[in-house]
Design a protein around this motif. Structure first.
Motif, mmCIF file in Angstrom:
data_model
loop_
_atom_site.group_PDB
_atom_site.id
_atom_site.type_symbol
_atom_site.label_atom_id
_atom_site.label_comp_id
_atom_site.label_asym_id
_atom_site.label_seq_id
_atom_site.Cartn_x
_atom_site.Cartn_y
_atom_site.Cartn_z
ATOM 1 N N SER A 1 0.811 -1.211 0.000
ATOM 2 C CA SER A 1 0.000 0.000 0.000
ATOM 3 C C SER A 1 0.849 1.267 0.000
ATOM 4 C CB SER A 1 -0.913 0.016 1.240
ATOM 5 O OG SER A 1 -1.761 -1.117 1.241
ATOM 6 N N VAL A 2 0.380 2.252 -0.760
ATOM 7 C CA VAL A 2 1.015 3.564 -0.755
ATOM 8 C C VAL A 2 0.584 4.310 0.503
ATOM 9 C CG1 VAL A 2 1.161 5.801 -1.898
ATOM 10 C CG2 VAL A 2 1.136 3.693 -3.260
ATOM 11 N N VAL A 3 1.550 4.775 1.289
ATOM 12 C CA VAL A 3 1.206 5.540 2.483
ATOM 13 C C VAL A 3 1.507 7.027 2.316
ATOM 14 C CG1 VAL A 3 1.439 3.588 4.021
ATOM 15 C CG2 VAL A 3 3.413 5.022 3.603
ATOM 16 N N ASP A 4 2.337 7.372 1.331
ATOM 17 C CA ASP A 4 2.632 8.773 1.071
ATOM 18 C C ASP A 4 3.118 8.917 -0.360
ATOM 19 O OD1 ASP A 4 4.688 11.380 2.708
ATOM 20 O OD2 ASP A 4 3.396 11.433 0.949
ATOM 21 N N ASP A 5 2.341 9.577 -1.165
ATOM 22 C CA ASP A 5 2.781 9.911 -2.531
ATOM 23 C C ASP A 5 2.521 11.376 -2.816
ATOM 24 O OD1 ASP A 5 -0.014 8.531 -4.488
ATOM 25 O OD2 ASP A 5 0.062 9.915 -2.796
ATOM 26 N N SER A 6 2.531 12.171 -1.773
ATOM 27 C CA SER A 6 2.193 13.583 -1.903
ATOM 28 C C SER A 6 3.192 14.362 -2.763
ATOM 29 C CB SER A 6 2.095 14.225 -0.520
ATOM 30 O OG SER A 6 3.310 14.071 0.191
ATOM 31 N N GLN A 7 4.422 13.891 -2.869
ATOM 32 C CA GLN A 7 5.442 14.574 -3.664
ATOM 33 C C GLN A 7 5.683 13.897 -5.013
ATOM 34 O OE1 GLN A 7 6.572 17.565 -2.565
ATOM 35 N NE2 GLN A 7 5.053 17.139 -0.951
ATOM 36 N N LEU A 8 4.876 12.936 -5.353
ATOM 37 C CA LEU A 8 5.039 12.239 -6.629
ATOM 38 C C LEU A 8 4.278 12.988 -7.724
ATOM 39 C CD1 LEU A 8 6.229 9.494 -7.741
ATOM 40 C CD2 LEU A 8 3.896 8.609 -7.531
ATOM 41 N N PRO A 9 4.949 13.398 -8.794
ATOM 42 C CA PRO A 9 4.263 14.081 -9.904
ATOM 43 C C PRO A 9 3.387 13.079 -10.660
ATOM 44 C CG PRO A 9 6.632 14.526 -9.910
ATOM 45 C CD PRO A 9 6.399 13.366 -8.999
ATOM 46 N N LYS A 10 2.161 12.953 -10.251
ATOM 47 C CA LYS A 10 1.322 11.847 -10.703
ATOM 48 C C LYS A 10 0.901 11.954 -12.170
ATOM 49 C CE LYS A 10 -0.451 11.289 -6.027
ATOM 50 N NZ LYS A 10 0.237 12.526 -5.552
ATOM 51 N N ASP A 11 1.128 13.099 -12.786
ATOM 52 C CA ASP A 11 0.782 13.189 -14.204
ATOM 53 C C ASP A 11 1.752 12.379 -15.059
ATOM 54 O OD1 ASP A 11 2.415 16.306 -15.147
ATOM 55 O OD2 ASP A 11 2.827 14.953 -13.473
ATOM 56 N N THR B 1 8.446 -1.078 -8.722
ATOM 57 C CA THR B 1 8.814 -0.430 -9.976
ATOM 58 C C THR B 1 8.368 1.018 -9.948
ATOM 59 O OG1 THR B 1 8.561 -2.502 -11.181
ATOM 60 C CG2 THR B 1 8.585 -0.483 -12.477
ATOM 61 N N LEU B 2 9.239 1.902 -10.369
ATOM 62 C CA LEU B 2 8.924 3.319 -10.540
ATOM 63 C C LEU B 2 8.991 3.629 -12.034
ATOM 64 C CD1 LEU B 2 8.498 6.167 -9.187
ATOM 65 C CD2 LEU B 2 10.982 6.434 -9.354
ATOM 66 N N LYS B 3 7.954 4.245 -12.557
ATOM 67 C CA LYS B 3 7.890 4.539 -13.986
ATOM 68 C C LYS B 3 7.712 6.036 -14.220
ATOM 69 C CE LYS B 3 5.774 0.071 -15.085
ATOM 70 N NZ LYS B 3 4.579 -0.629 -15.667
ATOM 71 N N ILE B 4 8.318 6.508 -15.295
ATOM 72 C CA ILE B 4 8.145 7.889 -15.733
ATOM 73 C C ILE B 4 7.710 7.851 -17.198
ATOM 74 C CG2 ILE B 4 9.170 10.172 -15.956
ATOM 75 C CD1 ILE B 4 11.430 9.281 -14.106
ATOM 76 N N GLN B 5 6.586 8.485 -17.483
ATOM 77 C CA GLN B 5 6.104 8.540 -18.860
ATOM 78 C C GLN B 5 5.227 9.766 -19.061
ATOM 79 O OE1 GLN B 5 3.774 5.149 -20.164
ATOM 80 N NE2 GLN B 5 4.103 5.661 -22.320
ATOM 81 N N PRO B 6 5.617 10.707 -19.895
ATOM 82 C CA PRO B 6 6.872 10.764 -20.630
ATOM 83 C C PRO B 6 7.977 11.432 -19.824
ATOM 84 C CG PRO B 6 5.475 12.599 -21.243
ATOM 85 C CD PRO B 6 4.710 11.800 -20.220
ATOM 86 N N ALA B 7 9.213 11.050 -20.062
ATOM 87 C CA ALA B 7 10.339 11.664 -19.371
ATOM 88 C C ALA B 7 10.568 13.084 -19.889
ATOM 89 C CB ALA B 7 11.596 10.817 -19.564
ATOM 90 N N GLU B 8 10.984 13.961 -18.971
ATOM 91 C CA GLU B 8 11.320 15.333 -19.316
ATOM 92 C C GLU B 8 12.774 15.598 -18.926
ATOM 93 O OE1 GLU B 8 8.502 17.847 -17.336
ATOM 94 O OE2 GLU B 8 6.826 17.229 -18.630
ATOM 95 N N LEU B 9 13.345 16.635 -19.506
ATOM 96 C CA LEU B 9 14.744 16.953 -19.245
ATOM 97 C C LEU B 9 15.007 17.135 -17.752
ATOM 98 C CD1 LEU B 9 15.520 19.446 -22.158
ATOM 99 C CD2 LEU B 9 16.109 17.022 -22.024
ATOM 100 N N GLY B 10 14.050 17.734 -17.050
ATOM 101 C CA GLY B 10 14.204 17.994 -15.629
ATOM 102 C C GLY B 10 14.138 16.766 -14.749
ATOM 103 N N ASP B 11 13.855 15.612 -15.363
ATOM 104 C CA ASP B 11 13.817 14.370 -14.585
ATOM 105 C C ASP B 11 15.202 13.767 -14.403
ATOM 106 O OD1 ASP B 11 10.753 13.384 -16.291
ATOM 107 O OD2 ASP B 11 11.031 14.563 -14.454
ATOM 108 N N SER B 12 16.193 14.329 -15.076
ATOM 109 C CA SER B 12 17.555 13.817 -14.932
ATOM 110 C C SER B 12 17.980 13.933 -13.471
ATOM 111 C CB SER B 12 18.518 14.597 -15.819
ATOM 112 O OG SER B 12 18.230 14.372 -17.177
#
Lengths: 110, 115
Positions: B53-63, B76-87
């Motif tokens: 269970s997720v107990v805190d995802d308040s700082q996760l950019p859910k978009d 697993t952590l996924k990013i879609q679509p990746a942006e330059l600032g995700d580096s």
């Protein structure tokens, strides 16, 4: 190799001397405090922790001091060795969540 | 000594592509965390799991970010679509149920570069 902390505060000490790394934390409600060491290209490595009901705790060559009055935490490293060169992070919070400080780059000079 | 395993170690991707990171916590650790660390800064929490269970995802950019821990073990952590600032470095950590006797242990991270 890569370097963690290109713009971090730095501390340089002679090998064999004692090091003191300081940390100011922001949340007065924190009851748990911890120090991590991070070498280049690696994840943070646990060093020592302390709970808010204590003001001092000692480990092997390391001592953590906690001053809740001024929200200050320090890490003392005795007889600093070349292998101690790394970025050191303090973190504070509760049993469930930590907030990390910005880190200090420790360089041990021969 | 048991370790938190992460893969891949490095990932280079173009912006707008999807990326995924994998983490296997220390055996028996119920709590799993994903942190992001930008060069020169301390880690910042993205998401925290207690078992599955997720107990805190308040700082996760859910978009664009998602995380799962379906069986309460690996994650697993996924990013879609990746942006330059995700580096950044993406760090996984785990801890046992008793925080007093189980400090947070980190893996060596996945270094993501978005071009």
């Amino acid at each position: 190799g890569e370097s963690v902390g290109l713009h971090l505060p730095t501390l340089s000490v002679q090998e064999g001397d004692n090091s003191i790394i300081n940390c100011a934390y922001s949340n007065s409600a924190s009851d748990y405090f911890i120090w991590y060491k991070q070498e280049s290209g690696k994840g943070p490595q646990f060093i020592i922790d302390i709970r808010s009901n204590m003001d001092k705790r000692q480990g092997q060559r390391v001592t953590v001091l906690l001053n809740k009055t001024v929200k200050h935490l320090s890490l003392q490293i005795a007889a600093t060795q070349p292998g101690d060169s790394a970025v050191y992070f303090c973190a504070w919070g509760s049993a469930r969540q930590l907030t990390f400080g910005s880190g200090t780059q420790l360089t041990v000079l021969p | 000594e048991a370790e938190v395993a992460q893969s891949p170690r490095y990932k280079i991707t173009e912006k707008s592509q999807a990326v995924a990171f994998w983490c296997d916590p220390i055996s028996g650790h119920a709590t799993l965390y994903w942190y992001r660390q930008i060069l020169g800064q301390g880690p910042e929490l993205l998401v925290q799991f207690q078992d599955e269970s997720v107990v805190d995802d308040s700082q996760l950019p859910k978009d664009r970010f998602s995380a799962e821990r379906l069986k309460g073990v690996d994650s697993t952590l996924k990013i879609q679509p990746a942006e330059l600032g995700d580096s950044a470095m993406y760090l996984c950590a785990s801890s046992g149920r008793d925080r007093a006797n189980s400090p947070l242990h980190f893996g060596n991270g996945t270094r993501l570069t978005v071009t």
